[in-house]
Enzyme design. Structure first.
Site, mmCIF file in Angstrom:
data_model
loop_
_atom_site.group_PDB
_atom_site.id
_atom_site.type_symbol
_atom_site.label_atom_id
_atom_site.label_comp_id
_atom_site.label_asym_id
_atom_site.label_seq_id
_atom_site.Cartn_x
_atom_site.Cartn_y
_atom_site.Cartn_z
ATOM 1 N N PHE A 127 20.937 9.159 -50.619
ATOM 2 C CA PHE A 127 20.207 9.356 -49.381
ATOM 3 C C PHE A 127 19.752 8.022 -48.811
ATOM 4 O O PHE A 127 19.882 7.742 -47.621
ATOM 5 C CB PHE A 127 19.000 10.259 -49.674
ATOM 6 C CG PHE A 127 18.231 10.646 -48.447
ATOM 7 C CD1 PHE A 127 18.800 11.469 -47.492
ATOM 8 C CD2 PHE A 127 16.943 10.184 -48.248
ATOM 9 C CE1 PHE A 127 18.110 11.822 -46.370
ATOM 10 C CE2 PHE A 127 16.234 10.526 -47.120
ATOM 11 C CZ PHE A 127 16.821 11.354 -46.178
ATOM 12 N N MET A 132 20.177 3.725 -44.732
ATOM 13 C CA MET A 132 20.403 2.308 -44.429
ATOM 14 C C MET A 132 21.629 2.159 -43.532
ATOM 15 O O MET A 132 21.638 1.432 -42.553
ATOM 16 C CB MET A 132 20.660 1.538 -45.728
ATOM 17 C CG MET A 132 19.484 1.529 -46.642
ATOM 18 S SD MET A 132 18.654 -0.048 -46.593
ATOM 19 C CE MET A 132 19.686 -0.979 -47.689
ATOM 20 N N HIS A 426 -15.564 -12.124 17.123
ATOM 21 C CA HIS A 426 -14.119 -11.903 17.058
ATOM 22 C C HIS A 426 -13.794 -10.406 17.113
ATOM 23 O O HIS A 426 -13.005 -9.956 17.939
ATOM 24 C CB HIS A 426 -13.579 -12.544 15.762
ATOM 25 C CG HIS A 426 -12.117 -12.352 15.544
ATOM 26 N ND1 HIS A 426 -11.202 -13.363 15.731
ATOM 27 C CD2 HIS A 426 -11.390 -11.271 15.168
ATOM 28 C CE1 HIS A 426 -9.988 -12.916 15.467
ATOM 29 N NE2 HIS A 426 -10.069 -11.638 15.124
ATOM 30 N N GLU A 427 -14.455 -9.657 16.256
ATOM 31 C CA GLU A 427 -14.186 -8.212 16.230
ATOM 32 C C GLU A 427 -14.667 -7.554 17.518
ATOM 33 O O GLU A 427 -14.013 -6.645 18.042
ATOM 34 C CB GLU A 427 -14.855 -7.554 15.023
ATOM 35 C CG GLU A 427 -14.341 -8.037 13.662
ATOM 36 C CD GLU A 427 -12.831 -7.938 13.515
ATOM 37 O OE1 GLU A 427 -12.223 -7.014 14.100
ATOM 38 O OE2 GLU A 427 -12.245 -8.801 12.831
ATOM 39 N N HIS A 430 -11.928 -7.888 20.064
ATOM 40 C CA HIS A 430 -10.881 -6.865 19.907
ATOM 41 C C HIS A 430 -11.348 -5.538 20.490
ATOM 42 O O HIS A 430 -10.640 -4.881 21.260
ATOM 43 C CB HIS A 430 -10.589 -6.623 18.415
ATOM 44 C CG HIS A 430 -9.797 -7.697 17.750
ATOM 45 N ND1 HIS A 430 -8.616 -8.185 18.256
ATOM 46 C CD2 HIS A 430 -9.993 -8.358 16.578
ATOM 47 C CE1 HIS A 430 -8.138 -9.108 17.429
ATOM 48 N NE2 HIS A 430 -8.951 -9.238 16.404
ATOM 49 N N ASP A 502 -3.619 -11.994 13.647
ATOM 50 C CA ASP A 502 -3.508 -11.378 14.979
ATOM 51 C C ASP A 502 -2.376 -12.026 15.761
ATOM 52 O O ASP A 502 -1.556 -11.340 16.383
ATOM 53 C CB ASP A 502 -4.803 -11.588 15.770
ATOM 54 C CG ASP A 502 -5.995 -10.906 15.117
ATOM 55 O OD1 ASP A 502 -5.760 -9.968 14.341
ATOM 56 O OD2 ASP A 502 -7.129 -11.319 15.393
HETATM 57 ZN ZN ZN Z 1 -8.660 -10.258 14.661
#
Ligand code: ZN
Ligand code: ADP
Ligand code: MG
Length: 604
Positions: A127, A132, A426-427, A430, A502
């Site tokens: 066995f 093996m 900045h925002e 937008h 952007d």
């Molecule tokens: Zn922007």
């Protein structure tokens, strides 16, 4: 790993050996507890009338005494016990009073005493050698398995997905229902002389549920499902791809009817002959082999190949010929209704608070794919878990939505007062431009909390899902994109790097207007530049010029004009409504985030 296995085997044998040894020693011990006596003593005991019975088992004699005791003795070989006893002067009369029980050797005891001791070591050794040997062979097999497809087989009934698990995509489902029908009872169609489709190509952006759809077809038809990705065909060794294809179809034929799903087929199915460099040949061979296999299907083979790609434009035309992937099913990004359905499907296994409105989430997620939506729900559940809540509430979902679409909040990303002020203006720029330009989508939320790579963000939301966009909408979008920088300029008289993303988007959009959408009066309704895929050292070389230097200059001028005009428009609006801009910026500095209603209240 192999070494580990070897050790494990050793250990197992060692344990078995110990077990057997102790078993045998126990067996022997039981016998050795009993006193052993000679045959003479047996004779003496008989004559003293102390013996109840004699049990003879082979050469072994068990003497049962009248006082309940037990002795062991050994008989002479090849001599009946009675004869031996008579030679020791035991008279027949005495013998007659004693019960004599002769046992033949039972089969089990023969096994135990004679055969097992000889064969067991041989068996164990045999066995061991076999194991093996196997291991060595396994290593060999692994080396030889490069040519095997490595396809993941999803047999019947395992993680089954049905059309019910795929929300929306009604047209695609309808188209695929036919395929299910073919797989279920092909004869119905064969008798009518209809050809069973061999290949179906699912087209759609990433995450729209193509893989899911293919699995659902297999689930509906109740057939096995082979899943392999195009890139898995291509390995470092030349020729592997083709042999993998062969192996895949060989396996599939054995399990027919079945579905073979080749995901991301563009990895192997790119237009042939357009590439440079070595890996290309390999891909070509793989693709050829796929075509050969599909051509080789008999009408009765009943294997349907479903392939998926999000780059139909780069596919080799030979793939799309009749008899190959001649059916093309588009899996679109979900619309608002479908988004709601998808959200509901993925909410099924999560405890969601009653007040949650999936409709609202669906409204706020235009352009997101099914995978994104699934991700939102998952993130929401994680957020709820982080706060040790038992249910997912609306806030979790809204936060998850922004996390998935814009990026995770960066609370530790502290802006200085001045940076904060610049970001707020900045925002506000937008938002103000978006509010004032009629073609723009309305502002939905403004924030100066950092998320992902953005210092702040302004979210706009269309009132309804749009599939077509007009020139004016595009121009409005460009003006809104430039609004941020224009506000900075107007207020601080200088500009920062915060607007670079952007500007990139604005430029890309303006270029597309001129070169792809034919929206420039100057250059007329035509496209410029042919997007052609070529792979060179892993890089894609885009765009083949199909226009003159002169035209190139004209395109540049047009793009510049569009951007300049949009910037001017934004700047003018900001100048004219400066007081509103200040109001928004002030409010943002105070509250950091403005929702739609708060913003609109400021605009009155
Ligand atoms: Zn922007
Ligand atoms: P693709 O193969 O098109 O890139 P997948 O099939 O891998 O997309 O989809 C990714 C995951 O997104 C799916 O496992 C599923 O959870 C979710 N998903 C996508 N579309 C849908 C849909 N229409 N219905 C339900 N879940 C979807
Ligand atoms: Mg996929």
């Amino acid at each position: 790993m192999k070494k580990n296995n070897l050790w494990k085997n050793f250990l197992i044998f060692f344990l078995v050996f110990i077990f057997l040894a102790s078993f045998f020693s126990l067996y022997n011990k039981q016998e050795s507890n009993i006193e052993k006596i000679s045959l003479n003593q047996v004779a003496n005991l008989l004559q003293e009338d102390k013996v109840q019975s004699l049990i003879v088992d082979g050469e072994k004699i068990t003497v049962k005494l009248k006082d309940g005791g037990e002795k062991l003795s050994q008989k002479e070989v090849n001599e009946p016990l009675t004869a031996s006893l008579r030679n020791l002067n035991v008279t027949p009369e005495v013998l007659q009073t004693v019960a004599l029980d002769i046992q033949t050797q039972t089969e089990s005891s023969v096994w135990l005493t004679t055969i097992l001791p000889i064969f067991l070591p041989i068996l164990i050794i045999g066995f061991f050698i076999m194991v093996m040997f196997r291991q060595v062979q396994g290593a060999n097999n692994r080396a030889m398995s490069f040519g095997q497809s490595g396809a993941k087989i999803n047999p019947l009934g395992k993680n089954k997905v049905n059309f019910g698990d795929v929300a929306g995509s009604e047209e695609a489902k309808q188209e695929l229902t036919e395929v299910v029908d073919f797989l279920r009872n092909p004869n119905k169609f064969l008798e009518l002389g209809a050809k069973i489709p061999k290949g179906i190509l699912l087209l759609g952006s990433p995450g729209t549920g193509k893989t899911l759809m293919a699995r659902a077809v297999a689930g509906e038809a109740n057939v096995p499902f082979f899943h392999i990705s195009g890139s898995e065909f291509v390995e470092m060794f030349v020729g592997v791809g083709a042999s993998r294809v062969r192996d895949l179809f060989k396996k599939a034929k054995k399990m027919s009817p079945c579905i073979v799903f080749i995901d991301e087929i563009d990895a192997v199915g790119r237009r042939r002959g357009a590439g440079l460099g070595g890996s290309h040949d390999e891909r070509e061979q793989t693709l050829n082999q796929i075509l050969v296999e599909m051509d080789g299907f008999e009408q009765t083979t009943n294997i349907i190949v479903i392939a998926a790609t999000n780059r139909p434009d780069v596919l080799d035309p030979a793939l799309l010929r009749p008899g190959r992937f001649d059916r093309q099913v588009v899996v679109d990004l979900p619309d608002i209704k479908e988004r709601e359905q998808i959200l509901k499907i993925h909410a099924k296994n999560k405890p969601i608070a009653a007040e949650v409105s999936m409709q609202t989430i669906a409204q706020r997620t235009p352009g997101l794919s099914g995978a994104d939506l699934a991700n939102i729900l998952n993130e929401a559940a994680i957020l709820a878990g982080r706060d040790n809540r038992k249910k997912v509430v609306m806030e979790d979902l809204l936060e998850a939505l922004e996390k998935v679409t814009i990026g995770p909040q960066r609370k530790n990303h502290i802006l200085s007062e001045r940076e904060k002020k610049i970001t707020a203006y900045h925002e506000a720029g937008h938002a103000l431009v978006a509010h004032l330009v009629p073609e723009s989508d309305p502002v939905h939320k403004i924030s100066i909390i950092s998320r992902g790579r953005a210092a702040g963000y302004t979210m706009k939301l269309p009132l309804e899902d749009k599939h077509l966009h007009s020139l004016n909408e595009h121009l409005a979008e460009i003006a809104v994109l430039l609004g941020g920088q224009m506000a900075e300029r107007e207020v601080f008289d200088e500009i920062t790097t915060g607007a670079s993303n952007d500007l990139k988007r604005a430029t890309k959009l303006a270029t597309a207007l001129v070169t792809q959408y034919g929206m420039s009066d100057e250059l007329g309704p035509r496209t410029f530049g042919e997007k052609e895929e070529m792979i060179f050292l892993g890089n894609e070389i885009h765009e083949r010029r199909d226009y003159s230097e002169h035209t190139a200059e004209a395109i540049d001028k047009e793009v510049n004009r569009i951007i300049r005009e949009a910037a001017e428009r934004a700047r003018e609006l900001i100048r004219k409504h400066r007081s509103k801009l200040d109001k928004i910026a002030d409010e943002l500095l105070k509250q950091e985030t403005l929702e739609k209603e708060q913003f609109e209240a400021l605009m009155i």
